[in-house]
Design a protein around this motif. Structure first.
Motif, mmCIF file in Angstrom:
data_model
loop_
_atom_site.group_PDB
_atom_site.id
_atom_site.type_symbol
_atom_site.label_atom_id
_atom_site.label_comp_id
_atom_site.label_asym_id
_atom_site.label_seq_id
_atom_site.Cartn_x
_atom_site.Cartn_y
_atom_site.Cartn_z
ATOM 1 N N LYS A 281 0.823 -1.212 0.000
ATOM 2 C CA LYS A 281 0.000 0.000 0.000
ATOM 3 C C LYS A 281 0.858 1.263 0.000
ATOM 4 C CE LYS A 281 -4.067 -2.139 2.086
ATOM 5 N NZ LYS A 281 -4.559 -2.566 0.809
ATOM 6 N N THR A 282 1.972 1.238 0.712
ATOM 7 C CA THR A 282 2.882 2.381 0.724
ATOM 8 C C THR A 282 3.552 2.535 -0.631
ATOM 9 O OG1 THR A 282 3.237 2.093 3.088
ATOM 10 C CG2 THR A 282 4.847 3.435 1.906
ATOM 11 N N LEU A 283 3.918 1.416 -1.258
ATOM 12 C CA LEU A 283 4.523 1.485 -2.592
ATOM 13 C C LEU A 283 3.574 2.059 -3.633
ATOM 14 C CD1 LEU A 283 6.691 -1.729 -2.915
ATOM 15 C CD2 LEU A 283 7.456 0.648 -2.965
ATOM 16 N N GLU A 284 2.282 1.870 -3.438
ATOM 17 C CA GLU A 284 1.302 2.490 -4.335
ATOM 18 C C GLU A 284 1.514 3.994 -4.389
ATOM 19 O OE1 GLU A 284 -1.496 1.550 -6.285
ATOM 20 O OE2 GLU A 284 -0.557 -0.406 -6.162
ATOM 21 N N LEU A 285 1.906 4.569 -3.280
ATOM 22 C CA LEU A 285 2.116 6.007 -3.211
ATOM 23 C C LEU A 285 3.543 6.397 -3.572
ATOM 24 C CD1 LEU A 285 1.229 8.870 -2.396
ATOM 25 C CD2 LEU A 285 1.922 8.283 -0.065
ATOM 26 N N VAL A 286 4.528 5.868 -2.879
ATOM 27 C CA VAL A 286 5.902 6.346 -3.048
ATOM 28 C C VAL A 286 6.673 5.597 -4.121
ATOM 29 C CG1 VAL A 286 6.056 7.231 -0.691
ATOM 30 C CG2 VAL A 286 6.881 4.928 -1.201
ATOM 31 N N GLY A 287 6.094 4.543 -4.677
ATOM 32 C CA GLY A 287 6.793 3.761 -5.684
ATOM 33 C C GLY A 287 6.706 4.333 -7.083
ATOM 34 N N GLU A 288 5.896 5.368 -7.267
ATOM 35 C CA GLU A 288 5.816 5.994 -8.585
ATOM 36 C C GLU A 288 7.118 6.734 -8.886
ATOM 37 O OE1 GLU A 288 1.274 7.200 -9.433
ATOM 38 O OE2 GLU A 288 2.322 8.473 -8.012
ATOM 39 N N ARG A 289 7.528 6.657 -10.128
ATOM 40 C CA ARG A 289 8.736 7.377 -10.551
ATOM 41 C C ARG A 289 8.598 8.848 -10.178
ATOM 42 N NH1 ARG A 289 13.030 7.040 -14.109
ATOM 43 N NH2 ARG A 289 13.402 8.909 -15.348
ATOM 44 N N TRP A 290 9.596 9.440 -9.624
ATOM 45 C CA TRP A 290 9.735 10.829 -9.224
ATOM 46 C C TRP A 290 9.211 11.142 -7.829
ATOM 47 C CZ3 TRP A 290 13.155 13.402 -11.801
ATOM 48 C CH2 TRP A 290 13.315 13.196 -13.173
ATOM 49 N N ARG B 269 -1.253 14.116 -6.430
ATOM 50 C CA ARG B 269 -1.444 12.817 -5.752
ATOM 51 C C ARG B 269 -0.995 12.894 -4.295
ATOM 52 N NH1 ARG B 269 -0.615 7.032 -6.570
ATOM 53 N NH2 ARG B 269 -1.610 6.177 -4.712
ATOM 54 N N LEU B 270 0.129 13.545 -4.044
ATOM 55 C CA LEU B 270 0.624 13.678 -2.675
ATOM 56 C C LEU B 270 -0.307 14.551 -1.835
ATOM 57 C CD1 LEU B 270 4.408 13.986 -3.521
ATOM 58 C CD2 LEU B 270 3.331 12.113 -2.236
ATOM 59 N N VAL B 271 -0.922 15.553 -2.448
ATOM 60 C CA VAL B 271 -1.922 16.366 -1.746
ATOM 61 C C VAL B 271 -3.166 15.525 -1.480
ATOM 62 C CG1 VAL B 271 -3.492 18.345 -1.970
ATOM 63 C CG2 VAL B 271 -1.068 18.595 -2.561
ATOM 64 N N GLU C 29 -3.404 12.412 -1.095
ATOM 65 C CA GLU C 29 -3.098 11.382 -0.093
ATOM 66 C C GLU C 29 -2.748 11.974 1.272
ATOM 67 O OE1 GLU C 29 -3.214 8.055 -0.190
ATOM 68 O OE2 GLU C 29 -3.877 7.941 -2.271
ATOM 69 N N ASP C 30 -2.862 13.295 1.405
ATOM 70 C CA ASP C 30 -2.593 13.986 2.669
ATOM 71 C C ASP C 30 -1.144 13.855 3.114
ATOM 72 O OD1 ASP C 30 -3.399 15.628 4.811
ATOM 73 O OD2 ASP C 30 -3.648 13.881 6.114
ATOM 74 N N VAL C 31 -0.235 13.776 2.157
ATOM 75 C CA VAL C 31 1.202 13.778 2.445
ATOM 76 C C VAL C 31 1.709 15.219 2.398
ATOM 77 C CG1 VAL C 31 3.467 13.020 1.602
ATOM 78 C CG2 VAL C 31 1.532 11.433 1.613
ATOM 79 N N LEU C 32 1.102 16.020 1.517
ATOM 80 C CA LEU C 32 1.430 17.431 1.371
ATOM 81 C C LEU C 32 0.165 18.261 1.466
ATOM 82 C CD1 LEU C 32 3.722 17.339 -1.816
ATOM 83 C CD2 LEU C 32 4.468 17.382 0.576
ATOM 84 N N ILE C 33 0.342 19.529 1.837
ATOM 85 C CA ILE C 33 -0.745 20.503 1.705
ATOM 86 C C ILE C 33 -0.239 21.619 0.807
ATOM 87 C CG2 ILE C 33 -1.942 20.030 3.874
ATOM 88 C CD1 ILE C 33 -0.535 22.512 5.031
ATOM 89 N N LYS C 34 -1.163 22.227 0.099
ATOM 90 C CA LYS C 34 -0.869 23.336 -0.795
ATOM 91 C C LYS C 34 -1.205 24.621 -0.051
ATOM 92 C CE LYS C 34 -2.246 23.884 -5.416
ATOM 93 N NZ LYS C 34 -3.050 23.484 -6.568
ATOM 94 N N VAL C 35 -0.248 25.545 0.019
ATOM 95 C CA VAL C 35 -0.451 26.806 0.729
ATOM 96 C C VAL C 35 -0.131 27.949 -0.233
ATOM 97 C CG1 VAL C 35 0.311 28.202 2.688
ATOM 98 C CG2 VAL C 35 0.198 25.710 2.908
ATOM 99 N N ALA C 36 -1.085 28.851 -0.395
ATOM 100 C CA ALA C 36 -0.868 29.995 -1.282
ATOM 101 C C ALA C 36 0.180 30.925 -0.670
ATOM 102 C CB ALA C 36 -2.173 30.746 -1.506
#
Length: 148
Positions: A15-24, A59-61, A63-70
């Motif tokens: 399940k973790t590889l689904e997120l972090v296993g993508e290239r880049w 995708r990272l946003v 998945e709640d790994v990142l937040i976008k802040v203006a």
């Protein structure tokens, strides 16, 4: 041939590889951990296609790994910050970095992490070698190393 997803596997690693296993994805996280939080900084640092970067950041946003802040209104521009979930990935990134430093950096580490408080470096357990503090992503700075 291995599929692109690990559906049907009841496995935390899969399940973790689904997120972090993508290239880049891990390299994008590396850039953010090292203080490059704006889209152009990340794109320039990685030499990544803008559409790919946009997709990975979204995708990272999602998945709640990142937040976008203006940080700017006109034109509207954003920076990406780690959430607590994103900060939880820091030990994984550090372990990968230390592995690469040991096995793939003949001229020395390209990046050195130092403790913000005392300037010490971290050991394999993410402990400051100078003062003994247990370090987190918030406690370190990245500097160019001898292999940079």
């Amino acid at each position: 041939m291995l599929g692109r997803t690990y559906e049907g596997q009841n496995c935390s690693v899969a399940k973790t590889l689904e997120l972090v296993g993508e290239r880049w994805t891990v390299l994008i996280l590396r850039e953010i951990y090292f203080g490059h939080r704006r889209f152009d900084e990340i794109a320039d640092g990685l030499k990544i296609a803008r559409n790919v970067l946009t997709q990975r950041l979204q995708r990272l946003v999602d998945e709640d790994v990142l937040i976008k802040v203006a940080y700017q209104e006109r034109p509207q521009r954003f920076e990406y910050r780690l959430t607590e979930k994103g900060l939880d990935l820091w030990p994984v990134l550090i372990t990968l970095m230390q592995f690469g430093d040991r096995h793939y950096a003949p001229d020395g580490p390209p990046v050195i992490l130092t403790h913000k408080d005392c300037g010490g470096t971290l050991d394999a357990h993410r402990t400051c070698m100078a003062c003994g503090a247990k370090l987190t992503a918030r406690d370190v700075r990245a500097h160019a190393g001898p292999g940079a």
